[in-house]
Scaffold this active site. Structure first.
Site, PDB file in Angstrom:
ATOM      1  N   ASP A  19      50.315  42.557  46.590  1.00 17.73           N
ATOM      2  CA  ASP A  19      48.885  42.804  46.773  1.00 17.73           C
ATOM      3  C   ASP A  19      48.161  42.807  45.423  1.00 17.73           C
ATOM      4  O   ASP A  19      48.760  43.142  44.397  1.00 17.73           O
ATOM      5  CB  ASP A  19      48.708  44.158  47.481  1.00 17.73           C
ATOM      6  CG  ASP A  19      47.315  44.331  48.063  1.00 17.73           C
ATOM      7  OD1 ASP A  19      46.546  43.349  48.100  1.00 17.73           O
ATOM      8  OD2 ASP A  19      46.994  45.457  48.468  1.00 17.73           O
ATOM      9  N   ASN A  67      45.543  38.140  57.974  1.00 11.70           N
ATOM     10  CA  ASN A  67      44.913  37.377  56.890  1.00 11.70           C
ATOM     11  C   ASN A  67      44.041  36.215  57.365  1.00 11.70           C
ATOM     12  O   ASN A  67      43.249  35.672  56.596  1.00 11.70           O
ATOM     13  CB  ASN A  67      45.957  36.858  55.888  1.00 11.70           C
ATOM     14  CG  ASN A  67      46.509  37.936  54.974  1.00 11.70           C
ATOM     15  OD1 ASN A  67      47.635  37.846  54.489  1.00 11.70           O
ATOM     16  ND2 ASN A  67      45.718  38.975  54.730  1.00 11.70           N
TER      17      ASN A  67
HETATM   18  C1  FPP Z   1      47.388  39.846  48.592  1.00  8.44           C
HETATM   19  O1  FPP Z   1      46.404  39.949  47.568  1.00  8.44           O
HETATM   20  C2  FPP Z   1      48.035  38.556  48.528  1.00  8.44           C
HETATM   21  C3  FPP Z   1      48.080  37.651  49.537  1.00  8.44           C
HETATM   22  C4  FPP Z   1      47.462  37.839  50.864  1.00  8.44           C
HETATM   23  C5  FPP Z   1      48.728  36.354  49.340  1.00  8.44           C
HETATM   24  C6  FPP Z   1      50.082  36.408  48.724  1.00  8.44           C
HETATM   25  C7  FPP Z   1      50.388  35.073  48.268  1.00  8.44           C
HETATM   26  C8  FPP Z   1      50.898  34.780  47.060  1.00  8.44           C
HETATM   27  C9  FPP Z   1      51.358  35.768  46.063  1.00  8.44           C
HETATM   28  C10 FPP Z   1      50.979  33.349  46.750  1.00  8.44           C
HETATM   29  C11 FPP Z   1      52.335  32.850  46.527  1.00  8.44           C
HETATM   30  C12 FPP Z   1      53.278  32.997  47.625  1.00  8.44           C
HETATM   31  C13 FPP Z   1      54.202  32.057  47.857  1.00  8.44           C
HETATM   32  C14 FPP Z   1      55.277  32.264  48.841  1.00  8.44           C
HETATM   33  C15 FPP Z   1      54.155  30.800  47.139  1.00  8.44           C
HETATM   34  P1  FPP Z   1      44.904  40.130  48.011  1.00  8.44           P
HETATM   35  O2  FPP Z   1      44.290  38.795  48.110  1.00  8.44           O
HETATM   36  O3  FPP Z   1      44.842  40.966  49.242  1.00  8.44           O
HETATM   37  O4  FPP Z   1      44.336  40.921  46.788  1.00  8.44           O
HETATM   38  P2  FPP Z   1      43.157  41.992  46.822  1.00  8.44           P
HETATM   39  O5  FPP Z   1      43.671  43.172  47.591  1.00  8.44           O
HETATM   40  O6  FPP Z   1      42.958  42.302  45.380  1.00  8.44           O
HETATM   41  O7  FPP Z   1      41.979  41.333  47.455  1.00  8.44           O
END
Ligand code: FPP
Length: 241
Positions: A19, A67
């Protein structure tokens, strides 16, 4: 040192809720996808460090059933990132003896992506090193609902007696049926929630909530959390002699 502390083995299976990508990018005045790309680099680094720290199974939460509520631009960008990551990493992961699996409901994913997922699973099927499981369109409740549908079909077909539905047989219907339960669940970015990740499987897991945003999470921090785990006293509800 109190003698109740039990120094155990390291975690065999670590699950990570990655996250903080969005905030990391916003803090830099960049679009959220910039954070997801930076996050993907950390995935690479952490997967590669597993061997060294003795983690045999790593499961990462890449995209949840919730998501889809994000903007169309972010969802499309993440899907494209997954396609690119898989296409680019498949050979390297195979060469590093990493066995890759995907969990989650594939029905809503596009055919190009699911094709690449199937290919990657097939290409790494005989790898015997680290087991990397990537959760895409995954939700713990959704997984239990899908498992229950499969189980109900088996009951209907006379293959399973309802009396045989137990805590041992039910997990055979989960997406994770071939994996051990996670020993340690890590969540980055300072949020102390499990957000529908591996609900059934994490019943006895230890949790680590760290403030680091995922794109800043290093293999060094991962190694530290893995060694903390070995210091904990794990009783599974029993009293140790
Ligand atoms: C959460 O951060 C992250 C995600 C929903 C996406 C996770 C994906 C990756 C790390 C990309 C790479 C993965 C692979 C398998 C290649 P957020 O967007 O919720 O962050 P925030 O809470 O700060 O908004």
């Amino acid at each position: 040192m109190p003698d109740t502390i039990h120094y155990g083995d390291g975690p065999r299976h670590v699950a990570i809720i990655m996250d903080g990508n969005g905030r990391w990018a916003t803090m830099r005045g960049r679009p959220r996808l910039f954070g997801h790309h930076a996050g993907a680099k950390r995935v690479r680094e952490v997967v590669r460090s597993c061997d060294e720290v003795g983690v045999k199974y790593l499961t990462i939460f890449a995209f949840s059933t919730e998501n889809w509520k994000r903007t169309q631009v972010e969802v499309a960008g993440l899907m494209s990132l997954f396609r690119r990551y898989i296409a680019k990493e498949a050979r390297a992961l195979r060469d590093e003896n990493v066995r890759v699996r995907f969990i989650g409901d594939r029905v809503r994913l596009d055919a190009k992506l699911t094709g690449l997922m199937d290919e990657m699973e097939a290409q790494t099927a005989d790898c015997t090193g680290v087991n990397l499981t990537v959760a895409i369109n995954y939700g713990g409740r959704d997984e239990v609902a899908r498992a229950t549908q499969r189980l109900a079909r088996d009951v209907q077909a006379g293959k399973l007696d309802p009396a045989d539905v137990t805590v041992e047989t039910l997990p055979r219907y989960l997406d994770t049926c071939v994996l051990p339960d996670p020993d340690l669940v890590i969540r980055t970015s300072g949020e102390a929630r499990i957000s529908n990740f591996l609900l059934w499987q994490s019943a006895y897991a230890e949790y680590e909530f760290v403030d680091t945003l995922w794109p800043d999470f290093t293999a060094g921090e991962f190694a530290g959390l893995v060694s903390n785990y070995a210091m904990r006293d794990r009783r599974f509800g029993a009293v140790k002699a």
